[in-house]
Write a protein that holds these residues in place. Structure first.
Motif, PDB file in Angstrom:
ATOM      1  N   ALA A   1      51.685  84.373  43.314  1.00 29.83           N
ATOM      2  CA  ALA A   1      51.462  84.765  41.758  1.00 29.83           C
ATOM      3  C   ALA A   1      50.598  83.820  40.944  1.00 29.83           C
ATOM      4  O   ALA A   1      50.067  84.421  39.828  1.00 29.83           O
ATOM      5  N   TYR A   2      50.373  82.576  41.082  1.00 30.45           N
ATOM      6  CA  TYR A   2      50.048  81.651  39.959  1.00 30.45           C
ATOM      7  C   TYR A   2      49.087  80.681  40.841  1.00 30.45           C
ATOM      8  O   TYR A   2      48.433  79.838  40.088  1.00 30.45           O
ATOM      9  N   TYR A   3      48.520  81.253  42.061  1.00 29.07           N
ATOM     10  CA  TYR A   3      47.664  80.201  42.525  1.00 29.07           C
ATOM     11  C   TYR A   3      46.453  81.317  43.376  1.00 29.07           C
ATOM     12  O   TYR A   3      45.333  81.487  42.963  1.00 29.07           O
ATOM     13  N   THR A   4      46.890  82.084  44.307  1.00 30.54           N
ATOM     14  CA  THR A   4      46.166  82.924  45.149  1.00 30.54           C
ATOM     15  C   THR A   4      45.459  84.090  44.383  1.00 30.54           C
ATOM     16  O   THR A   4      44.365  84.200  44.322  1.00 30.54           O
ATOM     17  N   ARG A   5      46.549  85.035  43.803  1.00 28.98           N
ATOM     18  CA  ARG A   5      46.037  86.175  43.113  1.00 28.98           C
ATOM     19  C   ARG A   5      44.966  85.922  41.872  1.00 28.98           C
ATOM     20  O   ARG A   5      44.137  86.249  41.702  1.00 28.98           O
ATOM     21  N   PRO A   6      45.418  84.604  40.908  1.00 29.36           N
ATOM     22  CA  PRO A   6      44.656  84.481  39.899  1.00 29.36           C
ATOM     23  C   PRO A   6      43.199  83.996  40.389  1.00 29.36           C
ATOM     24  O   PRO A   6      42.169  84.219  39.786  1.00 29.36           O
TER      25      PRO A   6
ATOM     26  N   ILE B   1      32.181  78.490  47.475  1.00 27.69           N
ATOM     27  CA  ILE B   1      33.324  78.043  48.342  1.00 27.69           C
ATOM     28  C   ILE B   1      34.278  77.105  47.138  1.00 27.69           C
ATOM     29  O   ILE B   1      33.827  76.306  46.321  1.00 27.69           O
ATOM     30  N   SER B   2      35.563  77.593  47.110  1.00 22.44           N
ATOM     31  CA  SER B   2      36.192  77.104  45.997  1.00 22.44           C
ATOM     32  C   SER B   2      37.799  76.557  46.414  1.00 22.44           C
ATOM     33  O   SER B   2      38.365  77.084  47.427  1.00 22.44           O
ATOM     34  N   GLU B   3      38.011  75.291  45.862  1.00 19.96           N
ATOM     35  CA  GLU B   3      39.362  74.823  45.943  1.00 19.96           C
ATOM     36  C   GLU B   3      39.917  74.833  44.384  1.00 19.96           C
ATOM     37  O   GLU B   3      40.006  73.974  44.127  1.00 19.96           O
ATOM     38  N   PRO B   4      40.511  75.874  43.901  1.00 21.61           N
ATOM     39  CA  PRO B   4      40.747  76.146  42.840  1.00 21.61           C
ATOM     40  C   PRO B   4      42.070  75.550  42.152  1.00 21.61           C
ATOM     41  O   PRO B   4      43.174  75.002  43.242  1.00 21.61           O
ATOM     42  N   HIS B   5      42.379  75.169  41.113  1.00 27.69           N
ATOM     43  CA  HIS B   5      43.765  74.829  40.387  1.00 27.69           C
ATOM     44  C   HIS B   5      44.576  76.072  40.496  1.00 27.69           C
ATOM     45  O   HIS B   5      43.991  77.259  40.226  1.00 27.69           O
ATOM     46  N   PRO B   6      45.740  75.827  40.332  1.00 26.54           N
ATOM     47  CA  PRO B   6      46.724  76.976  39.908  1.00 26.54           C
ATOM     48  C   PRO B   6      46.507  77.318  38.399  1.00 26.54           C
ATOM     49  O   PRO B   6      45.553  76.814  37.615  1.00 26.54           O
ATOM     50  N   ALA B   7      46.908  78.723  38.233  1.00 24.95           N
ATOM     51  CA  ALA B   7      46.908  79.192  36.782  1.00 24.95           C
ATOM     52  C   ALA B   7      47.387  78.357  35.762  1.00 24.95           C
ATOM     53  O   ALA B   7      48.477  77.725  36.218  1.00 24.95           O
TER      54      ALA B   7
ATOM     55  N   ASP C   1      58.439  70.595  38.399  1.00 24.67           N
ATOM     56  CA  ASP C   1      58.795  69.890  39.546  1.00 24.67           C
ATOM     57  C   ASP C   1      57.934  69.670  40.555  1.00 24.67           C
ATOM     58  O   ASP C   1      57.603  68.503  41.223  1.00 24.67           O
ATOM     59  N   GLU C   2      57.535  70.901  41.254  1.00 17.63           N
ATOM     60  CA  GLU C   2      56.642  70.890  42.242  1.00 17.63           C
ATOM     61  C   GLU C   2      55.241  70.406  41.829  1.00 17.63           C
ATOM     62  O   GLU C   2      54.660  69.659  43.013  1.00 17.63           O
ATOM     63  N   LEU C   3      54.743  70.468  40.822  1.00 15.28           N
ATOM     64  CA  LEU C   3      53.313  69.996  40.644  1.00 15.28           C
ATOM     65  C   LEU C   3      53.548  68.680  39.989  1.00 15.28           C
ATOM     66  O   LEU C   3      52.291  68.011  39.637  1.00 15.28           O
ATOM     67  N   ALA C   4      54.463  68.160  39.862  1.00 13.85           N
ATOM     68  CA  ALA C   4      54.495  66.868  38.975  1.00 13.85           C
ATOM     69  C   ALA C   4      53.875  65.760  40.063  1.00 13.85           C
ATOM     70  O   ALA C   4      53.298  64.748  39.450  1.00 13.85           O
ATOM     71  N   LYS C   5      53.824  66.006  41.161  1.00 14.86           N
ATOM     72  CA  LYS C   5      53.442  65.006  42.393  1.00 14.86           C
ATOM     73  C   LYS C   5      51.847  65.083  42.477  1.00 14.86           C
ATOM     74  O   LYS C   5      51.093  64.342  43.287  1.00 14.86           O
ATOM     75  N   PHE C   6      51.242  66.135  41.565  1.00 11.52           N
ATOM     76  CA  PHE C   6      49.694  66.227  41.772  1.00 11.52           C
ATOM     77  C   PHE C   6      49.187  66.243  40.248  1.00 11.52           C
ATOM     78  O   PHE C   6      49.182  67.006  39.402  1.00 11.52           O
ATOM     79  N   PRO C   7      48.798  64.742  39.959  1.00  8.36           N
ATOM     80  CA  PRO C   7      48.406  64.543  38.394  1.00  8.36           C
ATOM     81  C   PRO C   7      47.202  65.435  38.163  1.00  8.36           C
ATOM     82  O   PRO C   7      47.066  65.741  37.128  1.00  8.36           O
ATOM     83  N   SER C   8      46.379  65.958  39.299  1.00  7.79           N
ATOM     84  CA  SER C   8      45.278  66.492  38.722  1.00  7.79           C
ATOM     85  C   SER C   8      45.411  67.967  38.707  1.00  7.79           C
ATOM     86  O   SER C   8      44.551  68.776  37.989  1.00  7.79           O
TER      87      SER C   8
END
Length: 247
Positions: free
Chosen positions: A38-43, A211-217, A226-233
């Motif tokens: 819902a917050y990565y692939t579909r957006p 070709i895209s490697e997107p950020h989540p929404a 909590d899940e994204l805290a380990k990914f500073p970017s």
């Protein structure tokens, strides 16, 4: 890490891989509002599609219909199919009896005329298939010249992350165990290196435009802190996205 499965192949040999007719309802419930779906692939797919108002769009492997619904809400004229009767039924419940939904397998002929669509979206579908030749030929057939195929597949690095000893350059099948809404399931994928993907697209009559490697929404940062805290970017490796133009 969001991209990684719970465990590797062989953990639940009794379960049939990719059996969405059995676990589809649980999968839909689990992924409806998940980070990866819902917050990565579909957006990401919607961003790549851009303004679809008035465009005829085919949702290839439509699942329970959330992407179909989003595209329709943005003014597209949408049709969809899935190989799973369970998923098509879930889509029909969501979208209504008048929605153009069919049970069809991407591995065989599709029930649409030549050049029927302006765009096709194939989100998290192709990586289930060993041979992309016939499926890509069918998707090219149902697109008008100049139409777009928008694809999301497992990022090819994921295989190495799951099994560092795996051969990145070999096209090979691998499986992972998941729990969807409390139900165990096995998903089985075909890994292929990036060059094999782009070669297949070219051979099928597509030009790779993006070709895209997107950020989540943006909302994901707060909802999944909590899940994204380990990914500073704010970005993580999971799926790879393409926009392909029919030539």
């Amino acid at each position: 890490m969001p991209a990684m499965p719970e465990s590797s192949a062989g953990a639940v040999d009794a379960l049939v891989p990719n059996d969405y007719d059995t676990f589809g309802e649980a999968y839909a419930a689990e992924t409806e509002n998940s980070l990866l779906n819902a917050y990565y692939t579909r957006p990401a797919i919607l961003d790549l599609a851009g303004d679809v108002a008035g465009r005829k769009v085919l949702d290839a492997g439509c699942g329970s219909g959330p992407l179909f619904a989003d595209l329709r809400e943005r003014g597209a004229v949408v049709a969809g199919f899935d190989a799973s009767t369970t998923m098509v039924e879930l889509s029909r419940r969501r979208l209504g009896d008048d929605a153009d939904l069919r049970v069809a397998d991407l591995g065989g002929p599709l029930p649409y005329p030549d050049g029927e669509f302006d765009d096709v979206v194939a989100s998290l579908v192709l990586h289930y298939l060993e041979d992309w030749t016939a499926p890509l030929a069918e998707l090219r057939r149902v697109l008008r010249p100049g139409g777009r195929l928008i694809v999301a597949v497992n990022h090819p690095i994921i295989r190495k992350m799951a099994d560092p000893g795996a051969d990145y350059f070999a096209t090979a099948q691998w499986s992972s165990e998941h729990t969807f809404d409390g139900r165990k399931a096995v998903l089985s994928y075909w890994h292929r290196p990036l060059h094999a993907m782009t070669d297949a697209f070219t051979a099928a009559g597509f030009r790779t435009a993006v070709i895209s490697e997107p950020h989540p929404a943006p909302a994901a940062r707060e909802l999944f802190a909590d899940e994204l805290a380990k990914f500073p970017s704010g970005a993580f490796l999971c799926f790879l996205f393409f926009v392909l133009e029919a030539v």
